[in-house]
Design a protein around this motif. Structure first.
Motif, short mmCIF file in Angstrom:
data_model
loop_
_atom_site.label_atom_id
_atom_site.label_comp_id
_atom_site.label_asym_id
_atom_site.label_seq_id
_atom_site.Cartn_x
_atom_site.Cartn_y
_atom_site.Cartn_z
N THR A 1 0.84 -1.21 0.00
CA THR A 1 0.00 0.00 0.00
C THR A 1 0.87 1.25 0.00
N LEU A 2 1.98 1.20 0.81
CA LEU A 2 2.88 2.35 0.86
C LEU A 2 3.53 2.59 -0.49
N ASN A 3 3.95 1.51 -1.11
CA ASN A 3 4.55 1.65 -2.45
C ASN A 3 3.54 2.20 -3.45
N ASP A 4 2.31 1.67 -3.33
CA ASP A 4 1.25 2.19 -4.22
C ASP A 4 0.99 3.65 -3.93
N SER A 5 0.99 4.01 -2.61
CA SER A 5 0.73 5.41 -2.25
C SER A 5 1.87 6.31 -2.75
N THR A 6 3.12 5.81 -2.61
CA THR A 6 4.27 6.59 -3.10
C THR A 6 4.19 6.80 -4.60
N ALA A 7 3.82 5.71 -5.27
CA ALA A 7 3.69 5.82 -6.73
C ALA A 7 2.56 6.78 -7.10
N ASN A 8 1.45 6.64 -6.35
CA ASN A 8 0.31 7.54 -6.64
C ASN A 8 0.68 8.99 -6.32
N GLN A 9 1.43 9.16 -5.20
CA GLN A 9 1.83 10.52 -4.84
C GLN A 9 2.74 11.12 -5.90
N LYS A 10 3.69 10.30 -6.34
CA LYS A 10 4.59 10.78 -7.38
C LYS A 10 3.83 11.11 -8.65
N PHE A 11 2.87 10.22 -8.95
CA PHE A 11 2.05 10.48 -10.15
C PHE A 11 1.22 11.74 -9.99
N LEU A 12 0.68 11.93 -8.75
CA LEU A 12 -0.11 13.12 -8.51
C LEU A 12 0.74 14.39 -8.55
N GLU A 13 1.95 14.25 -7.99
CA GLU A 13 2.83 15.42 -8.04
C GLU A 13 3.18 15.78 -9.48
N GLU A 14 3.46 14.77 -10.25
CA GLU A 14 3.73 15.04 -11.66
C GLU A 14 2.53 15.64 -12.35
N ASN A 15 1.36 15.11 -12.04
CA ASN A 15 0.13 15.67 -12.61
C ASN A 15 -0.09 17.10 -12.15
N LEU A 16 0.26 17.35 -10.85
CA LEU A 16 0.08 18.70 -10.32
C LEU A 16 1.00 19.69 -11.04
#
Length: 292
Positions: free
Chosen positions: A218-233
């Motif tokens: 879940t943490l890895n998924d969250s990190t990946a999602n966060q990174k993806f969201l940051e890139e999207n942001l």
């Protein structure tokens, strides 16, 4: 000499009983003879008798003889029962069980064998009873028999004591075995409880490991999602700035185009005139305002 198929001791006992029976039989015959002699002495005193008198004498004699013979037969029966009682009593002292076969008492061949034995034993002219043959009754258990019985009882008692000792030893061993069994059962239960606790711990560790893996995933998924969201942001911010710039440019172009239209110019002229009029009116009004 005829034999009965018995050992010497038992054959001597049979001879003693036969002598007793011969004596009783002789007494019975003497009693019968005396009955006839009494009849002769008491009734036959006349030379002639009538038929009725003879019949009466014979009936009386028959009654007397019948009574004597019946009494002797009954006494013989009771005597035989007493003899059997002595034999059975001695057998019971040795824990033996004797059996009789009544049908053999009417065996003609055996009866003739006994008659021949009696004839050979009691009709010889020079036959003299020995000391062992004139005993009036069955000999009881002598000292030798009692000693043997006492030895047997002593052996049985000694064996009984051994069995008691062995039984106590076995009981002690059984008690120790039961105690050991109880200890083993308790140890087994404790081991099962420890194994149960170990099993629970293992299950808990497995659950913790599973949760840890799930959390890491879940943490890895969250990190990946966060990174993806940051890139999207960042991309969205860039797009927003670009859009804002485009809007600003468009507004400027639109304002520029609007300023170049006739309506804009007319409105601007009207506004300018109105502003001039307002200024004039303010000046006129200022003339009429009272001085402090």
């Amino acid at each position: 000499m005829a034999e009965l198929g018995l050992n010497e001791h038992h054959q001597n006992e049979a001879i003693n009983y036969m002598r007793f029976a011969r004596f009783k039989r002789g007494l019975c015959l003497k009693t019968v003879d005396s009955c006839f002699q009494d009849l002769k002495d008491s009734r036959l005193v006349e030379e002639t008798f009538t038929v009725d008198e003879v019949i009466d004498m014979l009936d009386g004699l028959r009654t007397v003889v019948h009574s004597e013979v019946e009494s002797e037969l009954i006494n013989t029966t009771y005597t035989n029962v007493l003899l059997l009682r002595q034999l059975f009593s001695q057998a019971e002292k040795w824990y033996l069980k004797l059996q009789t076969d009544v049908s053999e008492l009417e065996n003609r061949e055996l009866l003739e064998q006994v008659a021949e034995f009696e004839k050979s034993e009691f009709t010889s002219s020079n036959k003299k009873p020995s000391a062992d043959l004139i005993k009036p009754k069955l000999a009881p258990l002598n000292e030798g028999g009692s000693e043997l019985l006492n030895k047997t009882v002593a052996c049985l008692q000694e064996e009984n004591e051994k069995l008691k000792t062995r039984l106590k030893t076995i009981e002690t061993q059984a008690t120790a075995a039961l105690d050991e069994k109880s200890k083993l059962e308790k140890s087994l239960k404790d081991l099962q409880m420890i194994q149960g606790d170990q099993k629970d711990i293992t299950e808990l560790e497995n659950k913790v490991a599973a949760l840890k893996c799930h959390f890491e995933k879940t943490l890895n998924d969250s990190t990946a999602n966060q990174k993806f969201l940051e890139e999207n942001l960042v991309t969205t911010k860039h797009d927003l700035l670009k859009v804002q710039d485009q809007l600003s440019t468009a507004e400027k172009e639109l304002e520029k185009k609007f300023q170049q239209t006739a309506a804009y110019r007319n409105m601007k002229e009207i506004l300018t005139k109105k502003n001039e009029q307002i200024k004039d009116l303010r000046k006129k009004l200022s003339k009429y305002e009272p001085e402090d």
